[in-house]
Structures are given as C-alpha cells and as structure tokens.
Enzyme design. Structure first.
Site, PDB file in Angstrom:
ATOM      1  N   ARG A  28      49.994   4.495  27.931  1.00 52.93           N
ATOM      2  CA  ARG A  28      50.504   5.716  27.290  1.00 52.93           C
ATOM      3  C   ARG A  28      49.500   6.306  26.310  1.00 52.93           C
ATOM      4  O   ARG A  28      49.886   6.881  25.294  1.00 52.93           O
ATOM      5  CB  ARG A  28      51.829   5.461  26.559  1.00 52.93           C
ATOM      6  CG  ARG A  28      53.029   5.670  27.459  1.00 52.93           C
ATOM      7  CD  ARG A  28      54.308   5.810  26.635  1.00 52.93           C
ATOM      8  NE  ARG A  28      55.317   4.954  27.221  1.00 52.93           N
ATOM      9  CZ  ARG A  28      56.000   4.019  26.571  1.00 52.93           C
ATOM     10  NH1 ARG A  28      55.829   3.833  25.289  1.00 52.93           N
ATOM     11  NH2 ARG A  28      56.871   3.285  27.199  1.00 52.93           N
ATOM     12  N   ARG A  32      52.734  11.052  22.678  1.00 52.85           N
ATOM     13  CA  ARG A  32      53.283  11.789  21.540  1.00 52.85           C
ATOM     14  C   ARG A  32      52.666  11.427  20.195  1.00 52.85           C
ATOM     15  O   ARG A  32      52.888  12.133  19.216  1.00 52.85           O
ATOM     16  CB  ARG A  32      54.803  11.589  21.490  1.00 52.85           C
ATOM     17  CG  ARG A  32      55.530  12.337  22.589  1.00 52.85           C
ATOM     18  CD  ARG A  32      57.024  12.087  22.546  1.00 52.85           C
ATOM     19  NE  ARG A  32      57.361  10.756  23.003  1.00 52.85           N
ATOM     20  CZ  ARG A  32      58.609  10.267  23.035  1.00 52.85           C
ATOM     21  NH1 ARG A  32      59.609  11.018  22.610  1.00 52.85           N
ATOM     22  NH2 ARG A  32      58.833   9.056  23.482  1.00 52.85           N
ATOM     23  N   ARG A  41      52.514  19.899  25.089  1.00 53.10           N
ATOM     24  CA  ARG A  41      53.879  19.733  25.616  1.00 53.10           C
ATOM     25  C   ARG A  41      54.762  20.911  25.181  1.00 53.10           C
ATOM     26  O   ARG A  41      55.587  21.390  25.957  1.00 53.10           O
ATOM     27  CB  ARG A  41      54.482  18.405  25.137  1.00 53.10           C
ATOM     28  CG  ARG A  41      55.923  18.255  25.623  1.00 53.10           C
ATOM     29  CD  ARG A  41      56.515  16.901  25.391  1.00 53.10           C
ATOM     30  NE  ARG A  41      57.965  16.977  25.526  1.00 53.10           N
ATOM     31  CZ  ARG A  41      58.734  15.980  25.891  1.00 53.10           C
ATOM     32  NH1 ARG A  41      58.222  14.819  26.196  1.00 53.10           N
ATOM     33  NH2 ARG A  41      60.029  16.126  25.984  1.00 53.10           N
ATOM     34  N   ASP A  78      54.695  10.220  35.347  1.00 54.45           N
ATOM     35  CA  ASP A  78      55.809   9.348  34.982  1.00 54.45           C
ATOM     36  C   ASP A  78      56.115   8.425  36.153  1.00 54.45           C
ATOM     37  O   ASP A  78      55.896   8.800  37.307  1.00 54.45           O
ATOM     38  CB  ASP A  78      57.049  10.181  34.634  1.00 54.45           C
ATOM     39  CG  ASP A  78      58.112   9.311  33.964  1.00 54.45           C
ATOM     40  OD1 ASP A  78      59.008   8.804  34.683  1.00 54.45           O
ATOM     41  OD2 ASP A  78      58.031   9.095  32.753  1.00 54.45           O
ATOM     42  N   TYR A 154      66.252   2.126  37.301  1.00 53.16           N
ATOM     43  CA  TYR A 154      66.588   3.494  36.903  1.00 53.16           C
ATOM     44  C   TYR A 154      67.477   4.182  37.933  1.00 53.16           C
ATOM     45  O   TYR A 154      68.381   4.950  37.594  1.00 53.16           O
ATOM     46  CB  TYR A 154      65.309   4.311  36.709  1.00 53.16           C
ATOM     47  CG  TYR A 154      64.581   4.005  35.431  1.00 53.16           C
ATOM     48  CD1 TYR A 154      65.000   4.555  34.216  1.00 53.16           C
ATOM     49  CD2 TYR A 154      63.467   3.178  35.420  1.00 53.16           C
ATOM     50  CE1 TYR A 154      64.325   4.292  33.028  1.00 53.16           C
ATOM     51  CE2 TYR A 154      62.780   2.902  34.233  1.00 53.16           C
ATOM     52  CZ  TYR A 154      63.221   3.462  33.047  1.00 53.16           C
ATOM     53  OH  TYR A 154      62.559   3.198  31.880  1.00 53.16           O
TER      54      TYR A 154
END
Length: 368
Positions: A28, A32, A41, A78, A154
């Site tokens: 990652r 963020r 973003r 992702d 998921y």
C-alpha cells in the site's frame, strides 16, 4: 516497447541472487498517508474512479517513488476487481471499506459464477502498461491479485468481516460449494495475473490476506491448495525475462514449512514471524534451493520517533542476518517490507527514515 531496467535489485533478490543492498518497497505504498494521493483521489471523486482511470492510477503509483528511493513499484488497484468483474457490484463508501451489491451464499449464486471476461478488466491492464512506460526503467513493476480464499471471503460476506461467520459457515456446511467458488476464483486469478504479465508486470504477488483466519487443516484445503492451483498456471517468463512469483499469507507463519513447497519464488511474512527461524525453515543454503523472504516490520513501528524507526529497521535486517554475497550462485535473500499494508495515518517522513535505514544498514551488513 519498454525502457531497460536501471534498478533490478528487487527482481534479483526475488530470485535469491546476491544484491548490493536489501531492496525495500511497502504494501500500500501508494495510499492515503500521502497528501498527494489524497489530492488525486479527490480529483477522481472515488476510489474506483481512481483505480479505473489509467492516468490517475499511473499518477498515484509513481507518487511514492517521487518521494522515496524505493526499489519497486506496485500497480495501484484493488484485490476485489476480479469479483467485481464477475458481476457482484463493487463499491467503496468513504471510510467504510469495500461492499458488494450481491453476495455468494447459496447454490444458485455459486452456479452463476464464472471466470470473467478479461475485457471487463481492461482498465487494470491499461494501467499496467501505462505505469510501466511512465517508470521508464526506474524500478520494476509488481502486479497482484487477491488469493482465491481471500476473494471468496469478500464474495460470501459481501464486505469485510470481523468474524468470517458467513464464509466459514458455508465452508463447514457446504464444502462442495466452497470448493466450487475457489476453483473458479483460482482460474480467474491465474488468467488475471497472466494478463497483467502480458501488459508489462515484471513480478506478480498473490495476497492471501485472510488465510490466517483458517484453522490448521482448513488452511491447507481451502487456501493453500488454491494458491497452488493459481501458481501452476502462471507464466514463468515473458519477453525473455523471468517473472518472479510472490505469495503473502497474513497470519500464515505457522504454515511456513508447508509453504516451502509452493511453486513460487518469494514468501512474504507478517511481523509475528521470527525472520531467523523463517530463514532456517525456507531460506535454503547458498547454492541450494529455497525461497526469498519478504517482510516484516510491524506497520505501527512507523509511528515511533525517527531513531526508533531506524532501530526497528536494523533489528528486522539483523534478524534475517547477513544475506549471501556470492554473485555466481543463489542463496538466502530478503526483500524488506512491512508485515502488512502501511497505515493511512503514517507520517510520510517516517517512510523516508525507514527506507534510508534499510539501504544504509543492509549495505553495512554485506561488508566483509
């Protein structure tokens, strides 16, 4: 089509070849914690707006490399793009994580599943090619996918989960359905990664983020068996270059000796694993077979003061021990990484301290 590689340290370490320093990249790393990522973003309007736009995906993939001398780039995407392409309807609410419009919990839903048409994932492959061109040979580009088991978690839960109740209920009550989901997922992941390789990925990584939630015995049947199925189908080389294959199972340290038999080049480990033990278990000897190890700093160490971060980086390198330095043969190698993805709250300057400490101390470790 692509510029020659200027820094191949990461690829050589993956293949257990001697390097002048221990390569470092972060799971990652485009994320963020970087203000420039947040700005891009915001322009994109949403996470999927970012991931599905070739220019934005290229921009954010390169952002950490502008700040830090990292040894690899990883595709910005992702793990849930594959089930999304299966028609499950992926969305990301701000601050809430991923959600699917449809879940897969019964026979009818399983019967609707199929390996998706890769044309639906064209935005991923376009991003791979665009990023590879933009890197201009600076460092290698890693492509990736979620593991069959992690994707299934998921797909059955319909979102992230604290207790994995739905997916484990299905696994225990209808193992036949669970195996069917995993077979389709494995074949989809293999095709997806091979198409990333064709688009320009120079290494591919399978993230088994939720393998560690399984009981012993269940991990081997429902996670590792399907990771094996993916690996068996992956391209070993493309355009004359070997494509290293990396597997990371969070919480999987217990099964490292069994994972030594996986047909991959690198095993990633989280921060609960002792690197000296891991090296003894799977690292192999100089001149013999073995796995490169990737890891394994606790991501929360990056909230400490700079001197403590440097100390922890050195401790991780010392735990692995002196890497082999004979450039005529293969031997134990480490790729420095975190034991999981970097936290969004990480101070950006902490990453700079980490990368510098890894590069300088790993060079010192190689001195005779």
């Amino acid at each position: 089509m692509f510029a020659p590689l200027q820094n191949d340290t990461f690829l050589r370490a993956c293949l257990r070849q001697a390097t002048d320093h221990t390569p470092v990249w972060l799971m990652r790393q485009a994320g963020r914690y970087l203000p420039e990522y947040c700005a891009t973003r915001a322009k994109a309007g949403s996470f999927m707006g970012l991931a599905t736009n070739t220019d934005f995906a290229t921009e954010v993939t390169l952002q950490p490399l502008e700040r830090y001398p990292l040894d690899a780039a990883i595709l910005f995407s992702d793990i849930l793009t594959v089930p999304d392409a299966m028609g499950l309807g992926l969305s990301f609410a701000q601050g809430e994580g991923p959600k699917f419009a449809k879940n897969v919990r019964n026979e009818a839903a399983v019967n609707e599943l199929a390996v998706p048409d890769m044309a639906k994932l064209r935005y991923v492959f376009d991003a791979v090619t665009s990023i590879r061109k933009a890197l201009n040979g600076r460092v290698p580009l890693i492509g990736f996918s979620g593991s069959p088991w992690t994707l299934a978690c998921y797909m059955v839960e319909g979102a992230g989960s604290d207790d994995y109740r739905q997916v484990k209920s299905l696994m225990y009550s209808r193992p036949d359905l669970m195996h069917r989901i995993l077979e389709i997922n494995a074949d989809a992941v293999a095709l997806y990664l091979n198409t990333q390789i064709e688009a320009g990925a120079q290494a591919v990584m399978i993230f088994d983020s939720w393998g560690g939630v399984l009981a012993d015995g269940m991990f081997q049947q429902f996670s590792m068996a399907y990771t094996k199925r993916v690996l068996a189908q992956l391209k070993r080389s493309h355009d004359g270059a070997v494509i290293p294959r990396l597997v990371f199972t969070k919480g999987g340290g217990l099964w490292l000796p069994e994972m030594a038999d996986l047909d991959c080049d690198v095993l990633g480990v989280d921060w609960t694993v002792n690197l000296a033990k891991a090296r003894a278990q799977v690292g192999g000897a100089v001149g013999g077979p073995g796995k490169a190890l990737q890891g394994n700093l606790d991501p929360n160490a990056l909230f400490a003061p700079a001197d403590a971060i440097a100390t922890e980086a050195r401790r991780v390198l010392d735990a692995f021990g002196k890497p082999h330095t004979d450039k005529t043969t293969t031997g134990p190698t480490q790729i420095f990484n975190l034991g999981h993805g970097i936290s969004q709250f990480t101070p950006p300057e902490s990453v700079g301290v980490l990368v510098e400490a890894v590069h300088s101390h790993s060079r010192a470790l190689r001195k005779p």
